[in-house]
Design a protein around this motif. Sequence first.
Motif, PDB file in Angstrom:
ATOM      1  N   THR A  66      43.253  73.236 -28.720  1.00 20.16           N
ATOM      2  CA  THR A  66      43.465  74.571 -28.155  1.00 20.16           C
ATOM      3  C   THR A  66      43.116  74.607 -26.667  1.00 20.16           C
ATOM      4  OG1 THR A  66      41.255  75.449 -28.618  1.00 20.16           O
ATOM      5  CG2 THR A  66      42.877  75.598 -30.392  1.00 20.16           C
ATOM      6  N   GLU A  68      43.954  73.172 -23.143  1.00 16.79           N
ATOM      7  CA  GLU A  68      45.057  72.443 -22.509  1.00 16.79           C
ATOM      8  C   GLU A  68      44.579  71.248 -21.691  1.00 16.79           C
ATOM      9  OE1 GLU A  68      47.881  75.114 -20.637  1.00 16.79           O
ATOM     10  OE2 GLU A  68      49.089  73.406 -20.000  1.00 16.79           O
ATOM     11  N   SER A  69      43.422  71.368 -21.062  1.00 19.80           N
ATOM     12  CA  SER A  69      42.953  70.226 -20.257  1.00 19.80           C
ATOM     13  C   SER A  69      42.459  69.102 -21.162  1.00 19.80           C
ATOM     14  CB  SER A  69      41.896  70.650 -19.236  1.00 19.80           C
ATOM     15  OG  SER A  69      40.737  71.092 -19.882  1.00 19.80           O
ATOM     16  N   VAL A  71      43.837  68.410 -23.994  1.00 18.01           N
ATOM     17  CA  VAL A  71      45.080  67.803 -24.494  1.00 18.01           C
ATOM     18  C   VAL A  71      45.644  66.830 -23.453  1.00 18.01           C
ATOM     19  CG1 VAL A  71      47.491  68.314 -25.104  1.00 18.01           C
ATOM     20  CG2 VAL A  71      45.641  69.661 -26.088  1.00 18.01           C
ATOM     21  N   GLN A  72      45.655  67.274 -22.199  1.00 17.90           N
ATOM     22  CA  GLN A  72      46.121  66.417 -21.112  1.00 17.90           C
ATOM     23  C   GLN A  72      45.279  65.136 -21.042  1.00 17.90           C
ATOM     24  OE1 GLN A  72      48.857  67.214 -19.129  1.00 17.90           O
ATOM     25  NE2 GLN A  72      48.643  65.155 -18.261  1.00 17.90           N
ATOM     26  N   ASN A  90      51.570  64.778 -34.095  1.00 15.72           N
ATOM     27  CA  ASN A  90      50.955  66.097 -33.951  1.00 15.72           C
ATOM     28  C   ASN A  90      50.671  66.633 -35.344  1.00 15.72           C
ATOM     29  OD1 ASN A  90      50.912  66.729 -31.062  1.00 15.72           O
ATOM     30  ND2 ASN A  90      53.155  66.589 -31.194  1.00 15.72           N
ATOM     31  N   GLU A 113      47.322  78.771 -31.623  1.00 11.39           N
ATOM     32  CA  GLU A 113      46.813  77.834 -30.623  1.00 11.39           C
ATOM     33  C   GLU A 113      46.698  76.406 -31.150  1.00 11.39           C
ATOM     34  OE1 GLU A 113      43.259  79.368 -28.794  1.00 11.39           O
ATOM     35  OE2 GLU A 113      44.424  80.739 -27.544  1.00 11.39           O
ATOM     36  N   LEU A 117      50.845  75.892 -30.258  1.00  7.30           N
ATOM     37  CA  LEU A 117      50.668  75.599 -28.821  1.00  7.30           C
ATOM     38  C   LEU A 117      50.068  74.216 -28.587  1.00  7.30           C
ATOM     39  CD1 LEU A 117      49.318  78.638 -26.765  1.00  7.30           C
ATOM     40  CD2 LEU A 117      51.312  77.198 -26.283  1.00  7.30           C
ATOM     41  N   GLY A 118      49.122  73.819 -29.439  1.00  7.66           N
ATOM     42  CA  GLY A 118      48.498  72.500 -29.296  1.00  7.66           C
ATOM     43  C   GLY A 118      49.552  71.407 -29.392  1.00  7.66           C
ATOM     44  N   ASN A 121      51.887  71.568 -26.280  1.00 13.49           N
ATOM     45  CA  ASN A 121      51.253  71.024 -25.079  1.00 13.49           C
ATOM     46  C   ASN A 121      51.077  69.508 -25.151  1.00 13.49           C
ATOM     47  OD1 ASN A 121      51.088  73.515 -23.792  1.00 13.49           O
ATOM     48  ND2 ASN A 121      49.070  73.976 -24.639  1.00 13.49           N
ATOM     49  N   HIS A 124      54.446  68.043 -24.467  1.00 18.77           N
ATOM     50  CA  HIS A 124      54.747  68.190 -23.028  1.00 18.77           C
ATOM     51  C   HIS A 124      53.997  67.151 -22.199  1.00 18.77           C
ATOM     52  CE1 HIS A 124      54.163  70.119 -19.017  1.00 18.77           C
ATOM     53  NE2 HIS A 124      55.459  70.315 -19.166  1.00 18.77           N
ATOM     54  N   ALA A 125      52.741  66.911 -22.558  1.00 23.83           N
ATOM     55  CA  ALA A 125      51.932  65.954 -21.789  1.00 23.83           C
ATOM     56  C   ALA A 125      52.368  64.509 -22.032  1.00 23.83           C
ATOM     57  CB  ALA A 125      50.455  66.130 -22.150  1.00 23.83           C
TER      58      ALA A 125
END
Length: 248
Positions: A66, A68-69, A71-72, A90, A113, A117-118, A121, A124-125
């Motif tokens: 949840t 985003e940083s 996850v990155q 995922n 989240e 979203l998790g 993201n 995406h990363a």
Amino acid sequence: SSEALDGSVALVTGASSGIGEATVKALAEEGASVALAARREPQLRDLADRIEAEGGDALVVPTDVTDESDVQEMIETTHEEFGRLDILVNNAGVMLLEPVEHADTDNFQQMVEVNLLGLMNATHAALPILQEQGQGHIVNVSSVAGRQASTNASGYNATKFGVNGFTEALRQEITQDGIRTTLIEPGVVDTELQEHIPNESAKESIEEWVESMNPLTSEDIARSIQYAVTQPQHVSVNEILIRPTQQQ
Ligand code: NDP
């Protein structure tokens, strides 16, 4: 001996229990180096130790999907440590069943989240890395609940229907770049997932339902993921719907 995933790197979210844990083991057995992501670090450490004891390569990346940083960082750390990223599973998810009328909106938010979203993201990363390699595989763990709505599951259904839509749009965007997507849709699997249900009557009715049948095991689902990711490059297994035989 040579295995199908020798030299490959797989990152699995929700690796601290259930389907994620079994998937990590299955992919490591196929020769993949594995990165283990979830919040509970001791469970990840223990699993990584078991894999390394059998001669595998495992990396623990404590992650709250949840954030985003986080996850990155999970994607970057895996890529830096192993030098590539071939398979992203995922799988992290929560199922907080309750009727809309009595729902705690924090539970709506948490499901969106984590489950949706998790996953978006993380995808995406990871994508720039897969694009640069000209090859990669994204496995998204959805559910029968991503195709069929039911009472008490509104929020959960919303996230899993969302996962299905996201994955199909993604597939159309990236399949010609050599990147494959697989949607896994399990029915009832015997894991810790049910333990977190906040609503007592929803929890009881699910527990009764699970006890009325011979449910799937995490290993049953891990085998379907293993199947999808070990196909030749020209074969894209887009979707696997898998229920216990006794599930209606
Ligand atoms: P588990 O509860 O055993 O596993 C869920 C995993 O998600 C745990 O590893 C947990 O780790 C992780 N997770 C939860 N929240 C977060 C977070 N914020 N950040 C990172 N990781 C998180 O259940 P399952 O193995 O059954 O669930 C795996 C997936 O399978 C889920 O997406 C679920 O929806 C799906 N599924 C399950 C079915 C079933 O009947 N069991 C049926 C259909 C689909 P930690 O708490 O350490 O962070």
